[in-house]
Design a protein around this motif. Structure first.
Motif: not given
Length: 125
Positions: A1-8, A23-32
């Protein structure tokens, strides 16, 4: 599962601008496929903007021309630039990500399998 953290998020006067980051982590972001949703008090969560891995994008019709979604695959980050903000834009904004190879409806929350915690955007009149 992709982990996501918002800011701003934050407080801004009507007519101002904000840029949200996710900001995303966990896996291949470029394919999301990535999306932004928002939820105002007493209202349902609504689609704001989405961007496919290819860079194509979709927007809530009423936001076209004011909001721009973009992504930086090198930084595993998706952005939402919000301009000419209005008090009715006040909401908690959520970032969402999908690892599905095919998205049937980029506007549907059910297409996404990862969500951020949300960031508050308040626009004063």
């Amino acid at each position: 599962q992709v982990q996501l953290v918002e800011s701003g998020g934050g407080l801004v006067q009507a007519g101002g601008s904000l840029r949200l980051s996710c900001a995303a982590s966990g896996g291949t972001f470029s394919r999301y496929t990535m999306g932004w949703f928002r939820q105002a008090p007493g209202k349902e969560r609504e689609f704001v903007a989405g961007i496919w891995w290819s860079g194509g994008s979709r927007y809530l019709d009423s936001l076209k021309g004011r909001f721009v979604i973009s992504r930086d695959n090198a930084k595993n980050t998706v952005y939402l630039q919000m301009n000419s903000l209005k008090p009715e834009d006040t909401a908690v904004y959520y970032c969402a990500g999908s690892r599905k190879p095919t998205i049937m409806n980029i506007r549907a929350p059910g297409e996404y399998d990862g969500w951020g915690q949300g960031t508050q955007v308040t626009v004063s009149s």
